[in-house]
Scaffold this motif. Structure first.
Motif, PDB file in Angstrom:
ATOM      1  N   SER A 389       0.974  -1.241   0.146  1.00  0.00           N
ATOM      2  CA  SER A 389      -0.034  -0.064   0.098  1.00  0.00           C
ATOM      3  C   SER A 389       0.883   1.406  -0.023  1.00  0.00           C
ATOM      4  O   SER A 389       0.768   2.089   0.693  1.00  0.00           O
ATOM      5  CB  SER A 389      -0.855  -0.182   1.372  1.00  0.00           C
ATOM      6  N   LEU A 390       1.850   1.331  -0.821  1.00  0.00           N
ATOM      7  CA  LEU A 390       2.701   2.390  -0.944  1.00  0.00           C
ATOM      8  C   LEU A 390       2.063   3.734  -1.351  1.00  0.00           C
ATOM      9  O   LEU A 390       2.268   4.843  -0.905  1.00  0.00           O
ATOM     10  CB  LEU A 390       3.783   2.117  -2.148  1.00  0.00           C
ATOM     11  N   TRP A 391       1.206   3.543  -2.367  1.00  0.00           N
ATOM     12  CA  TRP A 391       0.361   4.506  -2.677  1.00  0.00           C
ATOM     13  C   TRP A 391      -0.743   4.378  -3.526  1.00  0.00           C
ATOM     14  O   TRP A 391      -0.818   3.512  -4.496  1.00  0.00           O
ATOM     15  CB  TRP A 391       1.292   5.509  -3.806  1.00  0.00           C
ATOM     16  N   ASN A 392      -2.083   4.650  -3.222  1.00  0.00           N
ATOM     17  CA  ASN A 392      -3.291   4.305  -3.695  1.00  0.00           C
ATOM     18  C   ASN A 392      -3.394   2.838  -4.069  1.00  0.00           C
ATOM     19  O   ASN A 392      -3.964   2.236  -5.010  1.00  0.00           O
ATOM     20  CB  ASN A 392      -3.375   5.142  -5.045  1.00  0.00           C
ATOM     21  N   GLY A 393      -2.960   2.039  -3.022  1.00  0.00           N
ATOM     22  CA  GLY A 393      -3.365   0.570  -3.139  1.00  0.00           C
ATOM     23  C   GLY A 393      -2.197  -0.047  -3.843  1.00  0.00           C
ATOM     24  O   GLY A 393      -2.444  -1.264  -4.094  1.00  0.00           O
ATOM     25  N   LEU A 394      -1.236   0.724  -4.372  1.00  0.00           N
ATOM     26  CA  LEU A 394       0.013   0.092  -4.987  1.00  0.00           C
ATOM     27  C   LEU A 394       0.930  -0.501  -4.197  1.00  0.00           C
ATOM     28  O   LEU A 394       1.206  -0.133  -3.132  1.00  0.00           O
ATOM     29  CB  LEU A 394       0.464   1.212  -6.182  1.00  0.00           C
ATOM     30  N   ASP A 395       1.354  -1.838  -4.488  1.00  0.00           N
ATOM     31  CA  ASP A 395       2.358  -2.211  -3.521  1.00  0.00           C
ATOM     32  C   ASP A 395       3.567  -2.284  -4.440  1.00  0.00           C
ATOM     33  O   ASP A 395       3.524  -2.751  -5.508  1.00  0.00           O
ATOM     34  CB  ASP A 395       1.992  -4.003  -3.355  1.00  0.00           C
ATOM     35  N   PHE A 396       4.670  -2.142  -3.573  1.00  0.00           N
ATOM     36  CA  PHE A 396       5.955  -2.119  -4.275  1.00  0.00           C
ATOM     37  C   PHE A 396       6.886  -3.077  -3.600  1.00  0.00           C
ATOM     38  O   PHE A 396       6.869  -3.206  -2.308  1.00  0.00           O
ATOM     39  CB  PHE A 396       6.814  -0.629  -4.068  1.00  0.00           C
ATOM     40  N   ASP A 397       7.615  -3.731  -4.383  1.00  0.00           N
ATOM     41  CA  ASP A 397       8.517  -5.010  -3.875  1.00  0.00           C
ATOM     42  C   ASP A 397       9.842  -4.723  -4.676  1.00  0.00           C
ATOM     43  O   ASP A 397      10.025  -4.535  -5.843  1.00  0.00           O
ATOM     44  CB  ASP A 397       7.903  -6.486  -4.163  1.00  0.00           C
ATOM     45  N   LEU A 398      10.784  -5.204  -3.931  1.00  0.00           N
ATOM     46  CA  LEU A 398      12.181  -5.118  -4.704  1.00  0.00           C
ATOM     47  C   LEU A 398      13.122  -6.580  -4.159  1.00  0.00           C
ATOM     48  O   LEU A 398      12.950  -6.597  -3.033  1.00  0.00           O
ATOM     49  CB  LEU A 398      12.953  -3.808  -4.325  1.00  0.00           C
ATOM     50  N   MET A 399      13.367  -7.359  -5.290  1.00  0.00           N
ATOM     51  CA  MET A 399      14.199  -8.364  -4.885  1.00  0.00           C
ATOM     52  C   MET A 399      15.644  -8.316  -5.703  1.00  0.00           C
ATOM     53  O   MET A 399      15.511  -8.026  -6.781  1.00  0.00           O
ATOM     54  CB  MET A 399      13.398  -9.699  -5.551  1.00  0.00           C
ATOM     55  N   SER A 400      16.520  -8.725  -4.954  1.00  0.00           N
ATOM     56  CA  SER A 400      17.976  -8.509  -5.510  1.00  0.00           C
ATOM     57  C   SER A 400      18.897  -9.377  -4.839  1.00  0.00           C
ATOM     58  O   SER A 400      18.685  -9.763  -3.859  1.00  0.00           O
ATOM     59  CB  SER A 400      18.433  -7.018  -5.228  1.00  0.00           C
ATOM     60  N   GLU A 401      19.596 -10.002  -5.681  1.00  0.00           N
ATOM     61  CA  GLU A 401      20.722 -10.686  -5.290  1.00  0.00           C
ATOM     62  C   GLU A 401      21.878 -10.671  -6.081  1.00  0.00           C
ATOM     63  O   GLU A 401      22.066 -10.033  -7.225  1.00  0.00           O
ATOM     64  CB  GLU A 401      20.301 -12.274  -5.510  1.00  0.00           C
ATOM     65  N   ILE A 402      23.069 -10.837  -5.371  1.00  0.00           N
ATOM     66  CA  ILE A 402      24.408 -10.939  -6.154  1.00  0.00           C
ATOM     67  C   ILE A 402      25.148 -12.379  -5.595  1.00  0.00           C
ATOM     68  O   ILE A 402      25.074 -12.845  -4.632  1.00  0.00           O
ATOM     69  CB  ILE A 402      25.323  -9.828  -5.819  1.00  0.00           C
TER      70      ILE A 402
END
Length: 774
Positions: A389-402
């Protein structure tokens, strides 16, 4: 009359006689042994401390002289707190602080009941002596007799000419007699002198001295021996010894003699590290294996550790090494079974917060019996961030790997991979259905070193790959009330769809480090990926359509479920993975307008009959790609009849690197002949090879105080090629064995053997008969 004495009466310690490990008996066997006298009512546990110390005496007649003696006759009842004494006659000498009671004497507290001919209690030092005693433990099966039962001032217990058993009264299946038993109430263990074990009234074992646990507290000592015989190991005898080193450490050492191979030594060390961490170390060794052509030494060492350092940090470690590829096929290991062909070596530390987490991991996998060695992960760093619920019901996800990939052999390339995957999604959910729209950007960087090997000349030193991904997944829930066969049901209809778009980029200049083809099934149709790992991300422009319908009865129990789905490709996928025997730069293409048609079924056909199945059908080629079905009859507890069939064409045999068709049928059953006797068996047949794959037959007899299991096992062995012992042709293709397990409950035994583990004792475990063994 009712006379109150404000004196403290402490007659008996909290006596607990129990086996080393206590198990619940089978529900069908009524094993609880109750004393032949009624339980007296306990006082109110919330009563005041003064009330708990108060002695209440009731009797038909009494004579009392202040400061001297008080005599009580007829239905005498003493009560103090949770302790009760009933007798025909009692004398309380206040001057010497002595209590004498006799005649139909019964002593009870919350833990046990004792009947005796007489009782003498010295109230000054809290000691007591009962003669002609019989005792029963409440809520347990243990009971016994004692010619004399003494309670010492330090609350220890001495029994003279005594015995105990877990069998019901009148059942002499087993009885342990001892000249003397001393129970230490603080250490919670007992010492026995001049003990004899009788089975069926016949003495079979004399023990000059032994110690036994008298609670569920751990105690060092020998556990029950194990006996078996097989064509590959000969006659086997194992005598485990348990060492209770400290509250946070213990060790089990098992000398396991095999007449065909030699002495097999196993050590299992367990430990606790603080409140939230635990681990174990296993070491197994067989010197000069007589069944090996070169009389080689066989060994295993294993370490496993896991737990939480605190509320944020987690740790995990797992390492296993064996001497040769066929170790688990030949040895009865405590670490893995014969069906396991991978050794996992993992070390990981993780940190978790509410919206993000971080982990560092190293991994090495050894595949037994295969020439190709997987890449090592040395190391891998992961960072994940979540902002719902970052903004107006939008979800933000970040997946990262090295990840840094290394290889044990120099001719293979090495690489470092950086992957960053941000995504924005809009989930809309409600009772009528759901709709999730998602956009991802898949950004991957590779730094590759081909080690100067011409085999890897097509790999680029540096690769940057950027792929967009769009996914829209929706589901609608319909339901109605209906009736079938005069039964009321709630039926659901759950259509769902998924549109998936993944951009295309030529990836032939990237090596294969951790990527493999994923299994296709109904749920796999709705995956975002065709491959595991990140070395190959297949392009996609496709629509998946699926439908599930269910039936629920009036108690909301699912009685029927059927799912059907298929992927429709708008464009052919141009990214594939290498085929067996081809180089890592050779790829396949989808080249078809749709995927297999996948269907799954799970239903209760009628009363106790159940069926489940799945199929993957190629509608373009009109070919069955995989099918499996099971039919179960389960009329009650421990009653089962199961028929199963599995078919998979073109399955790769890792031993010969050739494709084979798997077509196998089987049956499995468990049935109680009586309340005490169970029969269990299974049979699996390879229709292509026209031979038995596995046969198991066993019976188990279990009473309240002992259990025995006798079983026969015939199964195919997986024999791997191995430089350790290159003569594979001399190895047994099939293994036959007879196994005997015997448990005396309450004497260090492990409790009921159980029917469930008999069903799981094989290559094809119950509820997993469709497991494929190459």
């Amino acid at each position: 009359m009712h006379i109150r004495y404000f004196l403290a009466l402490s007659l008996l310690p909290q006596l607990v006689l129990a086996e080393e490990t206590t198990s619940e008996p089978d529900a069908s066997i009524q094993c609880l042994v109750e004393p032949p006298v009624p339980r007296m009512a306990n006082l109110d546990p919330d009563a005041s401390e003064l009330a708990l110390q108060e002695i209440r005496i009731l009797s038909d007649r009494s004579e009392a002289q202040m400061g001297k003696q008080a005599k009580f006759n007829g239905n005498v009842s003493f009560s103090q707190g949770g302790r009760h004494i009933a007798a025909d006659e009692a004398i309380l000498d206040q001057e010497s602080e002595r209590l004498d009671a006799n005649g139909n004497l019964v002593f009870q507290d919350q833990m046990f009941t004792i009947t005796a001919d007489s009782l003498v209690a010295q109230m000054r030092d809290n000691s007591a002596t009962l003669t002609g005693a019989q005792y029963w433990l409440h809520g347990q099966q243990i009971h016994g007799d004692a010619e004399k039962l003494e309670i010492t001032p330090d609350n220890n217990l001495h029994l003279t000419k005594t015995n105990f058993t877990t069998c019901p009264p009148g059942d002499s299946s087993w009885l342990l007699e001892a000249e003397r038993i001393k129970i230490d109430s603080t250490e919670e263990w007992g010492e026995l002198w001049d003990a004899k074990l009788k089975i069926g009234g016949i003495p079979i074992l004399y023990i000059p001295y032994m110690t036994i646990p008298v609670s569920d507290k751990r105690k060092s000592g020998f556990l029950f021996p194990q006996f078996s015989t097989s064509t590959t190991n000969g006659v086997e005898v194992a005598t485990p010894y348990y060492w209770n080193i400290a509250p946070e450490y213990d060790l089990t050492f098992t000398p396991h003699y095999m007449s065909a191979r030699g002495l097999f030594l196993k050590t299992d060390f367990r430990y606790l590290a603080g409140e939230s961490q635990q681990g174990q170390i296993n070491v197994e060794y067989l010197g000069n294996d007589n069944m090996m052509s070169n009389n080689a030494d066989r060994y295993l060492y294993h370490w496993q550790h896991k737990g939480a350092i605190n509320e944020n940090w987690r740790v995990l470690a797992n390492f296993t090494q064996v001497s040769d590829n066929n170790y688990f096929n030949d040895m009865n290991s405590d670490v893995q079974s014969a069906t396991d062909n991978q050794l996992s070596r993992i070390g990981e530390i993780s940190y978790f917060e509410k919206n993000w987490d971080f982990s560092a991991r190293v991994q090495d996998i050894k595949v037994l019996g295969e020439d190709e060695i997987p890449y090592q992960v040395m190391p891998q760093l992961n960072f994940n961030y979540r902002a719902p619920s970052l903004w107006n019901g939008l979800d933000f996800d970040l997946m990262s790997e090295i990840t840094n990939f290394k290889h044990q052999e120099n001719e293979f390339s090495t690489a470092t991979r950086l992957h960053i995957e941000p995504s924005i999604s809009l989930p809309i959910q409600g009772p009528a259905g759901s709709l999730t729209s998602e956009v991802k950007l898949l950004q991957t960087y590779y730094w590759q070193d081909d080690q100067g090997n011409p085999k890897n000349e097509e790999l680029d030193d540096q690769v940057s790959r950027t792929l967009p991904q769009v996914r829209i997944h929706g589901q609608v829930n319909f339901e109605r009330f209906t009736d079938y066969f005069n039964e009321n049901y709630r039926q659901t209809l759950e259509p769902q769809f998924q549109y998936l778009y993944v951009g295309y980029e030529d990836q032939s200049n990237i090596g294969i480090y951790d990527t493999a083809q994923l299994q296709e099934d109904y749920y796999g149709l709705f995956r975002e990926r065709r491959f595991s790992g990140l070395d190959r991300i297949a392009d996609a422009n496709q629509m998946t359509l699926g439908l599930t319908t269910r039936l629920f009865d009036e108690h909301n129990v699912e009685k029927f479920k059927f799912s059907l789905g298929q992927i429709f490709y708008f464009q052919d996928s141009r990214v594939g993975i290498n085929e067996p025997g081809m180089s890592t730069q050779t790829f396949t293409q989808e080249n078809t307008s749709n995927s297999v048609l996948a269907a799954e079924l799970s239903t209760q056909i009628y009363k106790d009959w159940y069926m489940s199945g799945a199929i993957q059908y190629d509608t373009k080629q009109s070919e069955n790609k995989k099918s499996e079905v099971t039919l179960d009859f389960r009329p009650g507890a421990n009653k089962l009849l199961q028929l199963s069939y599995r078919y998979v064409p073109d399955l790769l045999n890792t031993n010969t690197n050739e494709s084979v068709d798997i077509s196998q049928a089987g049956m499995r059953g468990a049935w109680p002949v009586s309340d005490n006797l169970y029969l269990v068996g299974n049979w699996y047949y390879d229709l292509n090879e026209s031979r038995n794959v596995e046969t198991y037959a066993g019976f188990q007899y279990e009473s309240c105080c002992w259990a025995i299991r006798l079983s026969y096992h015939y199964r195919i062995k997986t024999n791997y090629e191995d430089d350790f012992n290159p003569i594979v042709d001399d190895r047994e293709l099939f293994e036959k064995g007879i196994y005997l397990n015997f448990v005396i409950k309450g004497l260090g035994g492990s409790g009921p053997l159980g029917v469930t583990d008999m069903l799981d004792d094989g290559l094809f475990n119950y509820r997993k008969p469709l497991y494929l063994k190459n």
